[in-house]
Design a protein around this motif. Structure first.
Motif, PDB file in Angstrom:
ATOM      1  N   MET A   1       0.840  -1.175   0.000  1.00  0.00           N
ATOM      2  CA  MET A   1       0.000   0.000   0.000  1.00  0.00           C
ATOM      3  C   MET A   1       0.884   1.237   0.000  1.00  0.00           C
ATOM      4  SD  MET A   1      -2.854   1.142   2.725  1.00  0.00           S
ATOM      5  CE  MET A   1      -4.311   1.575   1.870  1.00  0.00           C
ATOM      6  N   MET A   2       0.509   2.240  -0.757  1.00  0.00           N
ATOM      7  CA  MET A   2       1.301   3.448  -0.894  1.00  0.00           C
ATOM      8  C   MET A   2       0.792   4.495   0.079  1.00  0.00           C
ATOM      9  SD  MET A   2       2.160   5.211  -4.445  1.00  0.00           S
ATOM     10  CE  MET A   2       1.763   6.903  -4.646  1.00  0.00           C
ATOM     11  N   HIS A   3       1.656   4.998   0.951  1.00  0.00           N
ATOM     12  CA  HIS A   3       1.286   6.059   1.878  1.00  0.00           C
ATOM     13  C   HIS A   3       1.890   7.358   1.374  1.00  0.00           C
ATOM     14  CE1 HIS A   3      -0.344   3.284   4.780  1.00  0.00           C
ATOM     15  NE2 HIS A   3       0.703   2.515   4.530  1.00  0.00           N
ATOM     16  N   LEU A   4       1.027   8.327   1.110  1.00  0.00           N
ATOM     17  CA  LEU A   4       1.492   9.576   0.532  1.00  0.00           C
ATOM     18  C   LEU A   4       1.314  10.724   1.507  1.00  0.00           C
ATOM     19  CD1 LEU A   4      -0.225   9.251  -2.918  1.00  0.00           C
ATOM     20  CD2 LEU A   4       2.173   8.936  -2.422  1.00  0.00           C
ATOM     21  N   TYR A  19      -5.219   7.182  -7.216  1.00  0.00           N
ATOM     22  CA  TYR A  19      -5.652   5.785  -7.330  1.00  0.00           C
ATOM     23  C   TYR A  19      -6.229   5.522  -8.723  1.00  0.00           C
ATOM     24  CZ  TYR A  19      -8.045   1.412  -6.437  1.00  0.00           C
ATOM     25  OH  TYR A  19      -8.480   0.127  -6.514  1.00  0.00           O
ATOM     26  N   ALA A  20      -7.087   6.415  -9.192  1.00  0.00           N
ATOM     27  CA  ALA A  20      -7.704   6.230 -10.512  1.00  0.00           C
ATOM     28  C   ALA A  20      -6.641   6.210 -11.608  1.00  0.00           C
ATOM     29  CB  ALA A  20      -8.721   7.339 -10.778  1.00  0.00           C
ATOM     30  N   LYS A  21      -5.631   7.063 -11.500  1.00  0.00           N
ATOM     31  CA  LYS A  21      -4.575   7.105 -12.504  1.00  0.00           C
ATOM     32  C   LYS A  21      -3.718   5.844 -12.453  1.00  0.00           C
ATOM     33  CE  LYS A  21      -4.491  12.070 -13.004  1.00  0.00           C
ATOM     34  NZ  LYS A  21      -5.160  12.070 -14.285  1.00  0.00           N
ATOM     35  N   GLN A  22      -3.474   5.321 -11.243  1.00  0.00           N
ATOM     36  CA  GLN A  22      -2.727   4.070 -11.127  1.00  0.00           C
ATOM     37  C   GLN A  22      -3.485   2.935 -11.801  1.00  0.00           C
ATOM     38  OE1 GLN A  22      -2.049   3.415  -6.978  1.00  0.00           O
ATOM     39  NE2 GLN A  22      -0.370   4.859  -6.877  1.00  0.00           N
ATOM     40  N   ILE A  23      -4.785   2.866 -11.562  1.00  0.00           N
ATOM     41  CA  ILE A  23      -5.605   1.824 -12.179  1.00  0.00           C
ATOM     42  C   ILE A  23      -5.557   1.967 -13.696  1.00  0.00           C
ATOM     43  CG2 ILE A  23      -7.982   0.995 -12.495  1.00  0.00           C
ATOM     44  CD1 ILE A  23      -6.755   0.174  -9.825  1.00  0.00           C
ATOM     45  N   ASP A  53      15.093  -0.298  -4.249  1.00  0.00           N
ATOM     46  CA  ASP A  53      14.764  -0.039  -2.841  1.00  0.00           C
ATOM     47  C   ASP A  53      13.294   0.328  -2.682  1.00  0.00           C
ATOM     48  OD1 ASP A  53      17.436  -0.521  -2.237  1.00  0.00           O
ATOM     49  OD2 ASP A  53      17.933   1.612  -1.993  1.00  0.00           O
ATOM     50  N   LEU A  54      12.805   1.209  -3.558  1.00  0.00           N
ATOM     51  CA  LEU A  54      11.394   1.610  -3.489  1.00  0.00           C
ATOM     52  C   LEU A  54      10.471   0.442  -3.790  1.00  0.00           C
ATOM     53  CD1 LEU A  54      11.600   5.120  -5.182  1.00  0.00           C
ATOM     54  CD2 LEU A  54      11.000   4.636  -2.792  1.00  0.00           C
ATOM     55  N   ALA A  55      10.834  -0.376  -4.766  1.00  0.00           N
ATOM     56  CA  ALA A  55      10.019  -1.548  -5.106  1.00  0.00           C
ATOM     57  C   ALA A  55       9.913  -2.476  -3.895  1.00  0.00           C
ATOM     58  CB  ALA A  55      10.615  -2.282  -6.301  1.00  0.00           C
ATOM     59  N   GLU A  56      11.007  -2.668  -3.212  1.00  0.00           N
ATOM     60  CA  GLU A  56      10.995  -3.523  -2.021  1.00  0.00           C
ATOM     61  C   GLU A  56      10.105  -2.913  -0.933  1.00  0.00           C
ATOM     62  OE1 GLU A  56      14.092  -5.087   1.370  1.00  0.00           O
ATOM     63  OE2 GLU A  56      14.843  -4.870  -0.678  1.00  0.00           O
ATOM     64  N   LYS A  57      10.207  -1.609  -0.734  1.00  0.00           N
ATOM     65  CA  LYS A  57       9.412  -0.935   0.305  1.00  0.00           C
ATOM     66  C   LYS A  57       7.912  -1.020   0.038  1.00  0.00           C
ATOM     67  CE  LYS A  57      12.932   2.341   1.783  1.00  0.00           C
ATOM     68  NZ  LYS A  57      13.347   3.743   1.840  1.00  0.00           N
ATOM     69  N   ILE A  58       7.518  -0.982  -1.243  1.00  0.00           N
ATOM     70  CA  ILE A  58       6.083  -1.034  -1.548  1.00  0.00           C
ATOM     71  C   ILE A  58       5.621  -2.456  -1.856  1.00  0.00           C
ATOM     72  CG2 ILE A  58       6.047   1.353  -2.386  1.00  0.00           C
ATOM     73  CD1 ILE A  58       5.697   0.153  -5.254  1.00  0.00           C
ATOM     74  N   GLY A  59       6.556  -3.395  -1.851  1.00  0.00           N
ATOM     75  CA  GLY A  59       6.200  -4.771  -2.154  1.00  0.00           C
ATOM     76  C   GLY A  59       5.782  -4.947  -3.601  1.00  0.00           C
ATOM     77  N   GLY A  60       6.465  -4.232  -4.494  1.00  0.00           N
ATOM     78  CA  GLY A  60       6.103  -4.291  -5.908  1.00  0.00           C
ATOM     79  C   GLY A  60       7.330  -4.416  -6.784  1.00  0.00           C
ATOM     80  N   THR A  61       7.155  -3.989  -8.019  1.00  0.00           N
ATOM     81  CA  THR A  61       8.231  -4.058  -9.005  1.00  0.00           C
ATOM     82  C   THR A  61       8.724  -2.651  -9.328  1.00  0.00           C
ATOM     83  OG1 THR A  61       6.736  -3.845 -10.889  1.00  0.00           O
ATOM     84  CG2 THR A  61       7.138  -6.089 -10.053  1.00  0.00           C
ATOM     85  N   LYS A  62       9.850  -2.599 -10.042  1.00  0.00           N
ATOM     86  CA  LYS A  62      10.359  -1.302 -10.491  1.00  0.00           C
ATOM     87  C   LYS A  62       9.361  -0.651 -11.440  1.00  0.00           C
ATOM     88  CE  LYS A  62      14.493  -3.021 -11.582  1.00  0.00           C
ATOM     89  NZ  LYS A  62      15.907  -3.071 -12.043  1.00  0.00           N
ATOM     90  N   ALA A  69       4.907   6.720  -9.613  1.00  0.00           N
ATOM     91  CA  ALA A  69       5.582   8.015  -9.654  1.00  0.00           C
ATOM     92  C   ALA A  69       4.980   8.905 -10.741  1.00  0.00           C
ATOM     93  CB  ALA A  69       7.081   7.837  -9.879  1.00  0.00           C
ATOM     94  N   ILE A  70       4.693   8.313 -11.889  1.00  0.00           N
ATOM     95  CA  ILE A  70       4.100   9.074 -12.992  1.00  0.00           C
ATOM     96  C   ILE A  70       2.685   9.514 -12.628  1.00  0.00           C
ATOM     97  CG2 ILE A  70       3.274   8.913 -15.384  1.00  0.00           C
ATOM     98  CD1 ILE A  70       5.782   7.046 -15.854  1.00  0.00           C
ATOM     99  N   ALA A  71       1.918   8.625 -11.993  1.00  0.00           N
ATOM    100  CA  ALA A  71       0.556   8.977 -11.571  1.00  0.00           C
ATOM    101  C   ALA A  71       0.597  10.131 -10.560  1.00  0.00           C
ATOM    102  CB  ALA A  71      -0.143   7.770 -10.964  1.00  0.00           C
ATOM    103  N   LEU A  72       1.515  10.054  -9.612  1.00  0.00           N
ATOM    104  CA  LEU A  72       1.660  11.120  -8.621  1.00  0.00           C
ATOM    105  C   LEU A  72       2.063  12.427  -9.282  1.00  0.00           C
ATOM    106  CD1 LEU A  72       1.748  12.125  -5.712  1.00  0.00           C
ATOM    107  CD2 LEU A  72       4.064  11.192  -5.545  1.00  0.00           C
ATOM    108  N   MET A  73       3.005  12.376 -10.196  1.00  0.00           N
ATOM    109  CA  MET A  73       3.458  13.583 -10.897  1.00  0.00           C
ATOM    110  C   MET A  73       2.319  14.208 -11.690  1.00  0.00           C
ATOM    111  SD  MET A  73       6.637  14.968 -11.985  1.00  0.00           S
ATOM    112  CE  MET A  73       7.008  16.247 -13.144  1.00  0.00           C
ATOM    113  N   GLU A  74       1.532  13.372 -12.368  1.00  0.00           N
ATOM    114  CA  GLU A  74       0.422  13.886 -13.163  1.00  0.00           C
ATOM    115  C   GLU A  74      -0.595  14.615 -12.287  1.00  0.00           C
ATOM    116  OE1 GLU A  74      -2.493  12.333 -16.740  1.00  0.00           O
ATOM    117  OE2 GLU A  74      -1.605  10.858 -15.407  1.00  0.00           O
TER     118      GLU A  74
END
Length: 102
Positions: A1-4, A19-23, A53-62, A69-74
């Motif tokens: 889960m991403m905490h922002l 969330y909508a942009k990530q989906i 490192d970030l992928a490991e922290k979020i339990g995901g992939t690069k 990151a792109i969704a957040l930037m947008e």
């Protein structure tokens, strides 16, 4: 889960947009798989380590790190265009650090 860290003036609307942009970016809404494009990206060893490192922290992939990151930037660019401030705030506190240059 991403905490922002979120500017409270943006509230849940901000998080909902992210969330909508990530989906939309992963193409996983409503069981519809969007056509994808494969990219080849050259990065420094340091940036690659940061992605790992970030992928490991979020339990995901690069790739997930880059999509998030792109969704957040947008969303941040859109908020800035609407004259809103985006930054980091301590829990239940006013903006402590504003993110500029976006």
């Amino acid at each position: 889960m991403m905490h922002l860290p979120v500017d409270r003036s943006l509230g849940n609307e901000f998080l909902s947009k992210i969330y909508a942009k990530q989906i939309a970016m992963c193409g996983c809404s409503m069981g519809n798989v969007k056509e994808k494009v494969r990219l080849s990206l050259d990065v420094s060893l340091e940036l690659n380590q940061t992605l790992e490192d970030l992928a490991e922290k979020i339990g995901g992939t690069k790739s997930e790190v880059l999509r998030k990151a792109i969704a957040l930037m947008e969303v941040m660019v859109e908020a800035k265009q609407q004259g809103k401030r985006v930054g980091i705030a301590d829990k239940d506190q006013p903006l402590a650090t504003e993110i500029v240059g976006i």
